[in-house]
Design an enzyme around this catalytic site. Sequence first.
Site, PDB file in Angstrom:
ATOM      1  N   SER A  25     -11.943  13.387 -17.291  1.00 30.01           N
ATOM      2  CA  SER A  25     -13.350  13.396 -17.667  1.00 30.01           C
ATOM      3  C   SER A  25     -13.969  12.006 -17.677  1.00 30.01           C
ATOM      4  O   SER A  25     -13.312  11.008 -17.399  1.00 30.01           O
ATOM      5  CB  SER A  25     -13.550  14.042 -19.042  1.00 30.01           C
ATOM      6  OG  SER A  25     -13.033  13.205 -20.067  1.00 30.01           O
ATOM      7  N   TYR A  58     -15.989  15.549 -14.848  1.00 25.14           N
ATOM      8  CA  TYR A  58     -16.934  16.246 -15.715  1.00 25.14           C
ATOM      9  C   TYR A  58     -17.256  15.345 -16.902  1.00 25.14           C
ATOM     10  O   TYR A  58     -16.485  14.456 -17.262  1.00 25.14           O
ATOM     11  CB  TYR A  58     -16.384  17.604 -16.177  1.00 25.14           C
ATOM     12  CG  TYR A  58     -15.098  17.528 -16.960  1.00 25.14           C
ATOM     13  CD1 TYR A  58     -15.109  17.499 -18.352  1.00 25.14           C
ATOM     14  CD2 TYR A  58     -13.871  17.474 -16.305  1.00 25.14           C
ATOM     15  CE1 TYR A  58     -13.930  17.410 -19.067  1.00 25.14           C
ATOM     16  CE2 TYR A  58     -12.685  17.392 -17.015  1.00 25.14           C
ATOM     17  CZ  TYR A  58     -12.719  17.363 -18.393  1.00 25.14           C
ATOM     18  OH  TYR A  58     -11.544  17.275 -19.097  1.00 25.14           O
TER      19      TYR A  58
END
Length: 126
Positions: A25, A58
């Site tokens: 992430s 993400y």
Amino acid sequence: MNRTMLQGKLHRVKVTQADLNYEGSCAIDQDFLDASGILQYEAVDIYNVNNGQRFSTYAIAAERGSKIISVNGAAARCACEGDLLIICSYVQMSDEQAREWQPKVAYFEGDNQMKRVAKAVPVQVA
């Protein structure tokens, strides 16, 4: 027909941490997410201004007001502390909607000081 359009953009944020051992992430200050309309867990494309690398991951929320931009997991190989990044999310919409669409763009300088938020990308001139 659907088009993929720029939804939100963080322009020239500075990496504050690159953590290879975190589980993936990109952690982003919640204020920055709010300004750009990027949601936690939303897919983002990241463009490294310093080395030209482009990669996808993400977004996850970092503490509000922290100015954190932490590239985590395997993506940490693509960015170093101090690198400048452009972080973008995209949205799909109909051709008709796309013709009226305006993205949310947050511009940064220095040590992740947000200088302004706009509803468009300026026209490039010669």
